[in-house]
Scaffold this active site. Structure first.
Site, PDB file in Angstrom:
ATOM      1  N   ASN A   9      -1.657   9.382  -3.229  1.00  0.00           N
ATOM      2  CA  ASN A   9      -1.771   8.345  -2.239  1.00  0.00           C
ATOM      3  C   ASN A   9      -1.994   8.977  -0.794  1.00  0.00           C
ATOM      4  O   ASN A   9      -1.039   9.333  -0.331  1.00  0.00           O
ATOM      5  CB  ASN A   9      -0.601   7.610  -2.268  1.00  0.00           C
ATOM      6  CG  ASN A   9      -0.384   6.350  -1.179  1.00  0.00           C
ATOM      7  OD1 ASN A   9      -1.447   6.067  -0.403  1.00  0.00           O
ATOM      8  ND2 ASN A   9       0.571   5.475  -1.157  1.00  0.00           N
ATOM      9  N   ARG A  88      -4.808   5.987  -5.161  1.00  0.00           N
ATOM     10  CA  ARG A  88      -4.795   4.604  -4.331  1.00  0.00           C
ATOM     11  C   ARG A  88      -5.626   4.459  -3.399  1.00  0.00           C
ATOM     12  O   ARG A  88      -5.821   5.193  -2.605  1.00  0.00           O
ATOM     13  CB  ARG A  88      -3.361   4.686  -3.861  1.00  0.00           C
ATOM     14  CG  ARG A  88      -2.959   3.136  -3.262  1.00  0.00           C
ATOM     15  CD  ARG A  88      -1.955   3.362  -2.210  1.00  0.00           C
ATOM     16  NE  ARG A  88      -1.490   2.013  -1.680  1.00  0.00           N
ATOM     17  CZ  ARG A  88      -1.157   1.725  -0.390  1.00  0.00           C
ATOM     18  NH1 ARG A  88      -0.901   2.627   0.344  1.00  0.00           N
ATOM     19  NH2 ARG A  88      -0.823   0.532  -0.200  1.00  0.00           N
ATOM     20  N   HIS A 176      -0.798  -4.864  -2.308  1.00  0.00           N
ATOM     21  CA  HIS A 176       0.471  -4.817  -3.030  1.00  0.00           C
ATOM     22  C   HIS A 176      -0.162  -5.020  -4.667  1.00  0.00           C
ATOM     23  O   HIS A 176       0.490  -5.421  -5.530  1.00  0.00           O
ATOM     24  CB  HIS A 176       1.656  -5.517  -2.830  1.00  0.00           C
ATOM     25  CG  HIS A 176       2.303  -5.220  -1.765  1.00  0.00           C
ATOM     26  ND1 HIS A 176       2.903  -6.099  -0.730  1.00  0.00           N
ATOM     27  CD2 HIS A 176       2.536  -4.071  -1.087  1.00  0.00           C
ATOM     28  CE1 HIS A 176       3.361  -5.530   0.286  1.00  0.00           C
ATOM     29  NE2 HIS A 176       3.095  -4.400   0.235  1.00  0.00           N
ATOM     30  N   ARG A 237       6.249  -6.489  11.169  1.00  0.00           N
ATOM     31  CA  ARG A 237       4.969  -7.269  11.317  1.00  0.00           C
ATOM     32  C   ARG A 237       5.479  -9.049  11.370  1.00  0.00           C
ATOM     33  O   ARG A 237       6.362  -9.182  10.706  1.00  0.00           O
ATOM     34  CB  ARG A 237       4.043  -7.274   9.989  1.00  0.00           C
ATOM     35  CG  ARG A 237       3.294  -5.822   9.863  1.00  0.00           C
ATOM     36  CD  ARG A 237       2.839  -5.720   8.520  1.00  0.00           C
ATOM     37  NE  ARG A 237       2.320  -4.453   8.102  1.00  0.00           N
ATOM     38  CZ  ARG A 237       2.228  -3.817   7.162  1.00  0.00           C
ATOM     39  NH1 ARG A 237       2.349  -4.762   6.044  1.00  0.00           N
ATOM     40  NH2 ARG A 237       1.741  -2.849   7.026  1.00  0.00           N
ATOM     41  N   GLU A 377       4.538   1.612  -8.587  1.00  0.00           N
ATOM     42  CA  GLU A 377       3.072   1.665  -8.141  1.00  0.00           C
ATOM     43  C   GLU A 377       2.300   3.051  -8.772  1.00  0.00           C
ATOM     44  O   GLU A 377       1.227   3.114  -9.206  1.00  0.00           O
ATOM     45  CB  GLU A 377       2.642   1.407  -6.750  1.00  0.00           C
ATOM     46  CG  GLU A 377       3.052   0.233  -6.354  1.00  0.00           C
ATOM     47  CD  GLU A 377       3.007  -0.281  -4.883  1.00  0.00           C
ATOM     48  OE1 GLU A 377       2.062  -0.618  -4.302  1.00  0.00           O
ATOM     49  OE2 GLU A 377       4.014   0.236  -4.349  1.00  0.00           O
TER      50      GLU A 377
END
Length: 402
Positions: A9, A88, A176, A237, A377
């Site tokens: 990643n 990823r 996601h 956020r 993940e």
């Protein structure tokens, strides 16, 4: 010779990695991260799963991603056993609905999606470029957006001029996806039912947070949009806001687009409301601080708002709620608040089970199950990379008579 898959990643200044042995079930051998690439504060954290030994290397400048991946190679002990590398990739646009063997054309398509993920896709491409030079084996792209490729048009279409979609690809994509793919598989095992039969509402609650409505094993709606800013209130956020706030701030605070973007992405959410972005600290302070209590209530209110919408999307036919992500997995308080007073919808949480963070936290009579499933993940990327590798090898075996 034992074969393994390396998962990468690649971020703008970091590389997270994990090495998986390809036995009957993929098992993690090493995992770690290279942080602060290009700075004097570079560091490497490396953990051996089998020996539970942690290695931390601090204070040595790692100039670029190539230098970082070479350090990873040194730590892998037997890099020649890596038979595939799974990457990823945050944004696949509309082109990719599944993990894909990386070719020149695939890299060009990832590059075309850069305007949709300007902070992520360039770093993902750099990780692919460097890894291809170091590991001469198949490379696979696993896209965050792929799981949501099944969302129907009414769910992904914004109420803005159609030409903006046609010309620029402005629509909901969702993120996601790798996490939701993993959670679907784990929920299938937990419930003892095929994934394609399941209707789920899944919560990926971490610093970045989203929700997903899954019908018959497919995503039909998700809270994040064209970018990860839309949807739930997150650590920094804002989530959903009235878009008229942008010109309002420009007029009354003389703020430019870059400043407003930074405000909504880095200075808002829980942090903007109370000055803390760690949900554990927010929950602990909520009893004594009005700002922290309000931040907690706003956070939960937005989650419940989407929960209600997804109950409608699934026509009330929901097999389970699935909580995951750092907050979803660890905060019994958040799970309790989200599910509070929902008995009329068939959701009943057993607070004793919830307090112990068991996998199943619903009461025995609850029509809708409530599950807590840690997401993984990296494992999901390894599993999907393995599937692509096997599909590439199958014609070779057939040709050789194997």
């Amino acid at each position: 010779m034992a074969r393994s898959v390396l998962v990468i990643n690649s971020g703008s200044s970091s590389i997270k990695y994990a090495l998986y042995h390809l036995g009957r079930v993929a098992s993690c051998i090493f995992q770690g991260s290279v942080e602060g690439i290009g700075t004097s504060k570079s560091s490497i954290s490396h953990k051996s799963i089998s020996t539970a030994q942690d290695l931390k290397i601090m204070g040595k400048c790692i100039g670029d991603h190539e230098a970082g991946l070479k350090k990873v190679m040194d730590l892998l002990q037997q890099p020649q056993n890596v038979c595939a590398v799974g990457h990823r990739v945050v944004h696949g646009g509309e082109q990719f609905s599944k993990p894909t063997h990386i070719t020149q054309e695939v890299k060009k398509a990832i590059e075309r999606a850069v305007p949709l993920a300007p902070l992520h896709n360039p770093a993902n491409l750099e990780g692919i470029r460097v890894a291809e030079e170091l590991f001469h084996c198949p490379h696979v792209a696993v896209f965050d957006t792929a799981f949501h490729s099944t969302i129907p048009r009414p769910s992904y279409t914004y109420g803005i001029p159609w030409k903006l979609y046609e010309e620029l690809g402005v629509r909901r994509y969702g993120f996601h996806g790798t996490s939701y793919q993993f959670l679907l598989g784990e929920a299938s095992r937990a419930l003892g039912r095929p994934a394609l039969e399941l209707n789920l509402i899944a919560f990926h609650l971490g610093a970045g947070a989203s929700m997903c409505a899954i019908k018959h094993g497919q995503s039909i709606d998700t809270s994040m949009g064209m970018t990860p800013l839309e949807g739930l209130v997150m650590a920094t956020r804002s989530g959903d806001v009235d878009p008229a706030i942008w010109p309002f701030l420009a007029a009354h605070r003389s703020m430019g687009l870059a400043e407003i973007d930074a405000l909504l992405n880095k200075e808002s959410g829980i942090y903007g409301l109370c000055g803390d972005k760690d949900m554990k600290e927010v929950v602990q302070a909520a009893d004594s601080s009005d700002k922290h209590r309000l931040a907690l209530e706003v956070y939960v209110h937005r989650i419940r708002k989407y929960l209600g919408a997804y109950m409608v999307d699934l026509e009330g036919k929901v097999d389970a709620l699935v909580f995951s992500g750092g907050v979803g997995e660890r905060s019994a308080k958040i799970r309790s608040m989200v599910c509070e007073r929902l008995e009329a919808f068939g959701i009943q949480v057993d607070e004793e089970k919830n307090g112990k963070s068991l996998r199943e936290i619903h009461k025995d009579g609850s029509r809708i199950k409530v599950l807590v499933i840690p997401t993984d993940e990296q494992l999901c990327i390894a599993q999907q990379t393995r599937e692509v590798l096997e599909s590439l090898e199958a014609p070779v075996r057939e040709k050789s008579g194997g």
